[in-house]
Design a protein around this motif. Structure first.
Motif, PDB file in Angstrom:
ATOM      1  N   ILE A  46       0.933  -1.206   0.145  1.00  0.00           N
ATOM      2  CA  ILE A  46       0.081   0.007  -0.108  1.00  0.00           C
ATOM      3  C   ILE A  46       0.890   1.412  -0.128  1.00  0.00           C
ATOM      4  O   ILE A  46       1.867   1.318   0.705  1.00  0.00           O
ATOM      5  CB  ILE A  46      -0.853  -0.084   1.362  1.00  0.00           C
ATOM      6  N   SER A  47       0.596   2.059  -0.986  1.00  0.00           N
ATOM      7  CA  SER A  47       1.511   3.400  -0.905  1.00  0.00           C
ATOM      8  C   SER A  47       0.350   4.556  -1.674  1.00  0.00           C
ATOM      9  O   SER A  47       0.074   4.456  -2.751  1.00  0.00           O
ATOM     10  CB  SER A  47       2.622   3.269  -1.896  1.00  0.00           C
ATOM     11  N   THR A  48      -0.048   5.188  -0.636  1.00  0.00           N
ATOM     12  CA  THR A  48      -1.030   6.184  -1.168  1.00  0.00           C
ATOM     13  C   THR A  48      -0.229   7.628  -1.576  1.00  0.00           C
ATOM     14  O   THR A  48      -0.894   8.551  -1.808  1.00  0.00           O
ATOM     15  CB  THR A  48      -2.137   6.703  -0.117  1.00  0.00           C
ATOM     16  N   GLN A  49       0.991   7.643  -1.366  1.00  0.00           N
ATOM     17  CA  GLN A  49       1.756   8.584  -1.887  1.00  0.00           C
ATOM     18  C   GLN A  49       2.007   8.432  -3.177  1.00  0.00           C
ATOM     19  O   GLN A  49       2.496   7.429  -3.680  1.00  0.00           O
ATOM     20  CB  GLN A  49       3.310   9.046  -0.858  1.00  0.00           C
ATOM     21  N   THR A  64       3.171  -8.283  -6.492  1.00  0.00           N
ATOM     22  CA  THR A  64       2.475  -7.822  -5.233  1.00  0.00           C
ATOM     23  C   THR A  64       1.384  -7.233  -5.705  1.00  0.00           C
ATOM     24  O   THR A  64       1.210  -6.937  -7.028  1.00  0.00           O
ATOM     25  CB  THR A  64       3.414  -7.268  -4.068  1.00  0.00           C
ATOM     26  N   LEU A  65       0.326  -7.309  -4.745  1.00  0.00           N
ATOM     27  CA  LEU A  65      -0.869  -6.648  -5.001  1.00  0.00           C
ATOM     28  C   LEU A  65      -0.515  -5.199  -4.660  1.00  0.00           C
ATOM     29  O   LEU A  65      -0.682  -4.659  -3.424  1.00  0.00           O
ATOM     30  CB  LEU A  65      -2.192  -7.211  -4.303  1.00  0.00           C
ATOM     31  N   TYR A  66      -0.567  -4.447  -5.581  1.00  0.00           N
ATOM     32  CA  TYR A  66      -0.221  -2.833  -5.467  1.00  0.00           C
ATOM     33  C   TYR A  66      -1.425  -2.057  -5.194  1.00  0.00           C
ATOM     34  O   TYR A  66      -2.446  -2.082  -6.025  1.00  0.00           O
ATOM     35  CB  TYR A  66       0.506  -2.316  -6.465  1.00  0.00           C
ATOM     36  N   ILE A  67      -1.669  -1.402  -3.891  1.00  0.00           N
ATOM     37  CA  ILE A  67      -2.696  -0.529  -3.835  1.00  0.00           C
ATOM     38  C   ILE A  67      -2.539   0.906  -3.522  1.00  0.00           C
ATOM     39  O   ILE A  67      -1.548   1.173  -2.619  1.00  0.00           O
ATOM     40  CB  ILE A  67      -3.753  -1.105  -2.653  1.00  0.00           C
ATOM     41  N   SER A  68      -2.936   1.838  -4.360  1.00  0.00           N
ATOM     42  CA  SER A  68      -2.716   3.177  -4.025  1.00  0.00           C
ATOM     43  C   SER A  68      -3.881   4.119  -3.480  1.00  0.00           C
ATOM     44  O   SER A  68      -3.709   5.252  -3.264  1.00  0.00           O
ATOM     45  CB  SER A  68      -2.355   3.739  -5.596  1.00  0.00           C
ATOM     46  N   GLU A  69      -4.959   3.255  -3.440  1.00  0.00           N
ATOM     47  CA  GLU A  69      -5.957   4.043  -2.516  1.00  0.00           C
ATOM     48  C   GLU A  69      -6.622   3.475  -1.460  1.00  0.00           C
ATOM     49  O   GLU A  69      -6.720   1.897  -1.371  1.00  0.00           O
ATOM     50  CB  GLU A  69      -7.404   4.071  -3.659  1.00  0.00           C
ATOM     51  N   ILE A  70      -6.577   3.991  -0.395  1.00  0.00           N
ATOM     52  CA  ILE A  70      -6.881   3.403   1.008  1.00  0.00           C
ATOM     53  C   ILE A  70      -8.338   2.643   0.909  1.00  0.00           C
ATOM     54  O   ILE A  70      -8.379   1.651   1.462  1.00  0.00           O
ATOM     55  CB  ILE A  70      -7.106   4.503   1.926  1.00  0.00           C
TER      56      ILE A  70
END
Length: 120
Positions: A46-49, A64-70
């Motif tokens: 998870i990286s929201t930046q 990896t499952l990349y998530i950019s939105e909480i």
């Protein structure tokens, strides 16, 4: 589905929790992500930046499952838990990533010792 027991670690020995975890979730790129992949664990980063992590090979190769939105965290966790095809594909991609980008697997210590021997 509610998850009643989701431990959060900040400073722990990796092997202490990796061997028992079902999914590893990290908040940025870290070597613990790679260690979990080596152990066959599905991972979520998870990286929201805005760090352009979607351009990193680990993300581009779907290792990896990349998530950019909480707001997508719950969906990601549910997908890994409930969609065995997706989970297995994620683990397969992680194994392929490790095989492609890591050299001297299973013999890194021997290689490092030989290199130190040449320096000394």
């Amino acid at each position: 589905k509610k998850y009643k027991k989701i431990p959060i670690y900040k400073d722990q020995k990796a092997i202490d929790f990796l061997k028992n975890c079902d999914i590893l979730i990290v908040t940025n790129f870290s070597t613990i992500l790679l260690e979990a992949m080596i152990l066959g664990k599905p991972t979520i980063m998870i990286s929201t930046q805005n760090q352009n992590l979607d351009e990193e090979p680990i993300v581009k190769n779907h290792a990896t499952l990349y998530i950019s939105e909480i707001s997508e965290i719950g969906n990601g966790i549910n997908k890994i838990i409930n969609d065995s095809k997706f989970r297995n594909e994620l683990i397969k991609n992680a194994n392929n990533y490790i095989d492609r980008y890591f050299i001297n697997q299973g013999q890194a210590s021997d290689y490092l010792a030989k290199e130190f021997g040449r320096i000394v």
